[in-house]
Write an enzyme that holds these catalytic residues in place. Sequence first.
Site, PDB file in Angstrom:
ATOM      1  N   ARG A 130       0.803  -1.230   0.000  1.00 35.74           N
ATOM      2  CA  ARG A 130       0.000   0.000   0.000  1.00 35.74           C
ATOM      3  C   ARG A 130       0.833   1.277   0.000  1.00 35.74           C
ATOM      4  NH1 ARG A 130      -2.998  -3.138   3.520  1.00 35.74           N
ATOM      5  NH2 ARG A 130      -4.771  -4.091   2.450  1.00 35.74           N
ATOM      6  N   LYS A 152       3.836  11.968 -10.699  1.00 35.59           N
ATOM      7  CA  LYS A 152       3.019  11.046 -11.499  1.00 35.59           C
ATOM      8  C   LYS A 152       3.802   9.764 -11.741  1.00 35.59           C
ATOM      9  CE  LYS A 152       0.437  14.419 -14.298  1.00 35.59           C
ATOM     10  NZ  LYS A 152       0.234  14.902 -15.684  1.00 35.59           N
ATOM     11  N   GLU A 194      12.264  19.389 -23.888  1.00 39.58           N
ATOM     12  CA  GLU A 194      11.501  19.763 -22.685  1.00 39.58           C
ATOM     13  C   GLU A 194      12.146  20.985 -22.018  1.00 39.58           C
ATOM     14  OE1 GLU A 194       8.641  18.407 -22.240  1.00 39.58           O
ATOM     15  OE2 GLU A 194       8.731  16.386 -23.099  1.00 39.58           O
ATOM     16  N   LYS A 235       9.436  23.615 -13.719  1.00 43.56           N
ATOM     17  CA  LYS A 235       8.408  22.566 -13.626  1.00 43.56           C
ATOM     18  C   LYS A 235       7.884  22.461 -12.196  1.00 43.56           C
ATOM     19  CE  LYS A 235       6.659  18.044 -14.502  1.00 43.56           C
ATOM     20  NZ  LYS A 235       6.708  16.713 -15.061  1.00 43.56           N
ATOM     21  N   GLU A 245      -3.379  19.038 -12.203  1.00 44.87           N
ATOM     22  CA  GLU A 245      -3.615  19.460 -13.586  1.00 44.87           C
ATOM     23  C   GLU A 245      -5.013  20.010 -13.835  1.00 44.87           C
ATOM     24  OE1 GLU A 245      -1.584  16.940 -16.334  1.00 44.87           O
ATOM     25  OE2 GLU A 245      -2.590  17.815 -18.063  1.00 44.87           O
ATOM     26  N   ARG A 249      -0.932  23.593 -14.747  1.00 45.12           N
ATOM     27  CA  ARG A 249      -0.086  22.461 -15.153  1.00 45.12           C
ATOM     28  C   ARG A 249      -0.260  22.132 -16.639  1.00 45.12           C
ATOM     29  NH1 ARG A 249       1.473  17.294 -11.299  1.00 45.12           N
ATOM     30  NH2 ARG A 249       2.931  16.320 -12.720  1.00 45.12           N
ATOM     31  N   ASN A 253       1.873  21.072 -21.225  1.00 47.53           N
ATOM     32  CA  ASN A 253       1.478  20.316 -22.416  1.00 47.53           C
ATOM     33  C   ASN A 253       1.758  21.073 -23.711  1.00 47.53           C
ATOM     34  OD1 ASN A 253       0.516  18.175 -20.918  1.00 47.53           O
ATOM     35  ND2 ASN A 253      -1.544  19.043 -20.764  1.00 47.53           N
ATOM     36  N   HIS A 256       2.520  19.396 -27.032  1.00 49.78           N
ATOM     37  CA  HIS A 256       2.254  17.967 -26.861  1.00 49.78           C
ATOM     38  C   HIS A 256       0.988  17.478 -27.580  1.00 49.78           C
ATOM     39  CE1 HIS A 256       5.540  18.114 -24.051  1.00 49.78           C
ATOM     40  NE2 HIS A 256       5.416  16.839 -23.755  1.00 49.78           N
ATOM     41  N   HIS A 260       2.347  14.800 -29.768  1.00 54.62           N
ATOM     42  CA  HIS A 260       1.962  13.425 -29.443  1.00 54.62           C
ATOM     43  C   HIS A 260       1.306  12.740 -30.643  1.00 54.62           C
ATOM     44  CE1 HIS A 260      -0.457  10.312 -27.103  1.00 54.62           C
ATOM     45  NE2 HIS A 260       0.800   9.959 -27.030  1.00 54.62           N
ATOM     46  N   HIS A 272      10.558  11.228 -28.340  1.00 57.29           N
ATOM     47  CA  HIS A 272       9.489  12.081 -27.822  1.00 57.29           C
ATOM     48  C   HIS A 272       9.799  13.570 -28.002  1.00 57.29           C
ATOM     49  CE1 HIS A 272       6.331  13.498 -25.130  1.00 57.29           C
ATOM     50  NE2 HIS A 272       7.248  14.199 -24.473  1.00 57.29           N
TER      51      HIS A 272
HETATM   52  N1  LIG Z   1       5.878  10.885 -14.784  1.00 59.41           N
HETATM   53  C1  LIG Z   1       5.941  11.938 -15.551  1.00 59.41           C
HETATM   54  O1  LIG Z   1       5.519  13.041 -15.181  1.00 59.41           O
HETATM   55  C2  LIG Z   1       6.589  11.820 -16.901  1.00 59.41           C
HETATM   56  C3  LIG Z   1       6.894  12.967 -17.650  1.00 59.41           C
HETATM   57  C4  LIG Z   1       7.528  12.812 -18.873  1.00 59.41           C
HETATM   58  C5  LIG Z   1       7.843  11.542 -19.364  1.00 59.41           C
HETATM   59  N2  LIG Z   1       7.521  10.441 -18.620  1.00 59.41           N
HETATM   60  C6  LIG Z   1       7.824   9.095 -19.116  1.00 59.41           C
HETATM   61  O2  LIG Z   1       9.237   8.977 -19.292  1.00 59.41           O
HETATM   62  C7  LIG Z   1       9.478   7.962 -20.272  1.00 59.41           C
HETATM   63  C8  LIG Z   1      10.573   8.426 -21.181  1.00 59.41           C
HETATM   64  O3  LIG Z   1      11.744   8.609 -20.426  1.00 59.41           O
HETATM   65  P1  LIG Z   1      13.188   8.638 -21.115  1.00 59.41           P
HETATM   66  O4  LIG Z   1      13.181   9.551 -22.270  1.00 59.41           O
HETATM   67  O5  LIG Z   1      14.135   8.888 -20.005  1.00 59.41           O
HETATM   68  O6  LIG Z   1      13.325   7.184 -21.741  1.00 59.41           O
HETATM   69  P2  LIG Z   1      13.807   5.763 -21.139  1.00 59.41           P
HETATM   70  O7  LIG Z   1      13.582   5.681 -19.703  1.00 59.41           O
HETATM   71  O8  LIG Z   1      13.210   4.734 -22.023  1.00 59.41           O
HETATM   72  O9  LIG Z   1      15.374   5.801 -21.401  1.00 59.41           O
HETATM   73  C9  LIG Z   1      15.820   5.838 -22.738  1.00 59.41           C
HETATM   74  C10 LIG Z   1      16.915   4.794 -22.974  1.00 59.41           C
HETATM   75  O10 LIG Z   1      18.128   5.294 -22.429  1.00 59.41           O
HETATM   76  C11 LIG Z   1      18.753   4.322 -21.624  1.00 59.41           C
HETATM   77  N3  LIG Z   1      19.465   5.086 -20.606  1.00 59.41           N
HETATM   78  C12 LIG Z   1      18.939   5.710 -19.533  1.00 59.41           C
HETATM   79  N4  LIG Z   1      19.876   6.414 -18.896  1.00 59.41           N
HETATM   80  C13 LIG Z   1      21.025   6.213 -19.565  1.00 59.41           C
HETATM   81  C14 LIG Z   1      22.344   6.688 -19.402  1.00 59.41           C
HETATM   82  N5  LIG Z   1      22.665   7.543 -18.421  1.00 59.41           N
HETATM   83  N6  LIG Z   1      23.294   6.279 -20.278  1.00 59.41           N
HETATM   84  C15 LIG Z   1      22.970   5.449 -21.297  1.00 59.41           C
HETATM   85  N7  LIG Z   1      21.747   4.982 -21.514  1.00 59.41           N
HETATM   86  C16 LIG Z   1      20.781   5.367 -20.664  1.00 59.41           C
HETATM   87  C17 LIG Z   1      17.642   3.447 -21.133  1.00 59.41           C
HETATM   88  O11 LIG Z   1      18.117   2.170 -20.837  1.00 59.41           O
HETATM   89  C18 LIG Z   1      16.693   3.444 -22.323  1.00 59.41           C
HETATM   90  O12 LIG Z   1      17.058   2.449 -23.232  1.00 59.41           O
HETATM   91  C19 LIG Z   1       8.166   7.683 -20.942  1.00 59.41           C
HETATM   92  O13 LIG Z   1       7.669   6.435 -20.502  1.00 59.41           O
HETATM   93  C20 LIG Z   1       7.255   8.803 -20.469  1.00 59.41           C
HETATM   94  O14 LIG Z   1       5.902   8.415 -20.398  1.00 59.41           O
HETATM   95  C21 LIG Z   1       6.902  10.558 -17.409  1.00 59.41           C
HETATM   96 ZN   LIG Z   2       6.947  15.635 -23.014  1.00 61.66          ZN
END
Ligand SMILES: NC(=O)c1ccc[n+]([C@@H]2O[C@H](COP(=O)([O-])OP(=O)(O)OC[C@H]3O[C@@H](n4cnc5c(N)ncnc54)[C@H](O)[C@@H]3O)[C@@H](O)[C@H]2O)c1
Ligand SMILES: [Zn+2]
Length: 372
Positions: A130, A152, A194, A235, A245, A249, A253, A256, A260, A272
């Site tokens: 939990r 989130k 971003e 942020k 949101e 917030r 977007n 996006h 998106h 992205h």
């Molecule tokens: N929670 C939120 O508010 C929020 C906001 C924006 C995005 N997100 C989420 O974040 C995700 C995207 O995150 P991302 O762009 O970090 O992608 P990711 O987590 O998929 O990482 C991208 C790739 O880079 C590799 N990697 C990570 N760190 C590394 C490093 N230091 N050196 C070498 N390789 C490395 C990972 O293994 C992966 O293959 C999506 O799922 C998205 O929905 C969440």
């Molecule tokens: Zn984004």
Amino acid sequence: VLVPEKSPGSPPRVSYSTCTTLPYPIHVGSGLLSHLPSLVPAIGAAHRVAIISDTTIAPLYADRVAAAIGKPRCIGVHIAPGEAHKTRATWSSVTDQLLEARMGRDSLIIALGGGVIGDLAGFVAATFLRGIPFVQLPTTLLAMVDASIGGKTGVDTIHGKNLVGAFHPPIAVISDVDTLASLNSHQRASGMAEVLKHALIADSAYLDTLLALAWDQPVAAEVWQGVILRSVEIKAAVVAKDERESGLRKTLNFGHTIGHAIEVLLGYTLPHGHCIALGMVIEARIAVALGICDPSLPQMIEQAARHLGLPTIIPAALTPDAIIAATRHDKKARQGQVEYALPVRCGEMARNDGSYAIAVGDDTVLAALASR
Ligand SMILES: NC(=O)c1ccc[n+]([C@@H]2O[C@H](COP(=O)([O-])OP(=O)(O)OC[C@H]3O[C@@H](n4cnc5c(N)ncnc54)[C@H](O)[C@@H]3O)[C@@H](O)[C@H]2O)c1
Ligand SMILES: [Zn+2]
């Protein structure tokens, strides 16, 4: 904050700044992974610590984290990398591994990785027994400036991304900019989109700073620290005022709705941030067409995107009609009308009575897409 270097053999020099806008601290700096217990006292107090990471990141950084915490207390949980593994199946496997390891309520989770690991490990932390505390150790630029901030967490489903999740803020975010050295140029540029968005929605002087820096050369740790801290502050300030949101917030977007749609139509083959850069250019054109935005903004965004290594031209295979159709499937669509967060000028978004959302007709969007 500067801690002087100690005798040889001691952990590497550490230097960092802290954003204190949210209820939890966000530390940004160099050498931080080796100093975790002093940065987050709860790590030292936890009975067991699960370091959740992926098979790309773990060989690079998990040892450094485990050594700092004390290896006997640590459990390493390594999932396969990539968005395809941000699922309930992975959540199920990870929670089973924690139960088998007899992790209790006095344990703590560390999310070591990009946004995928942050979202997944955060959702595990939100639901395991939990809810137990977790610490974000983002290792991508996108995760440092975006995904790790705001509380989130969640996983994807066959019906769409991030549709099952929870608000579960971390107890601390530690962004060690040294980890950015192993990112490839696409991942880095994707995060820069971003960063550019933060400047465009809230701080025109920050855009000037970004434009004055050379991004095609190695970036010094102090430069990363300054840039990431400013993005985090922007942020965090938005999230602090509107956690769920309902208004402000939505400015996050920007870019996006169109971005998106492009991302989905390309089957997630373009990173992205690259899609969001394209989306910000088009959405700024929409704002100009509506007469609410400084007419020079779209071109300013294009120039900045190029400077940061981001694209400005939508792949020719995507027709305006297909993009508009894809925007209707977005979460941001309400009763058939697609809503946009639109800029007024660099550093300012349209308030629209505090809703920060503006419904835009298809004709206007079509014209903005056609003027490419
Ligand atoms: N929670 C939120 O508010 C929020 C906001 C924006 C995005 N997100 C989420 O974040 C995700 C995207 O995150 P991302 O762009 O970090 O992608 P990711 O987590 O998929 O990482 C991208 C790739 O880079 C590799 N990697 C990570 N760190 C590394 C490093 N230091 N050196 C070498 N390789 C490395 C990972 O293994 C992966 O293959 C999506 O799922 C998205 O929905 C969440
Ligand atoms: Zn984004």
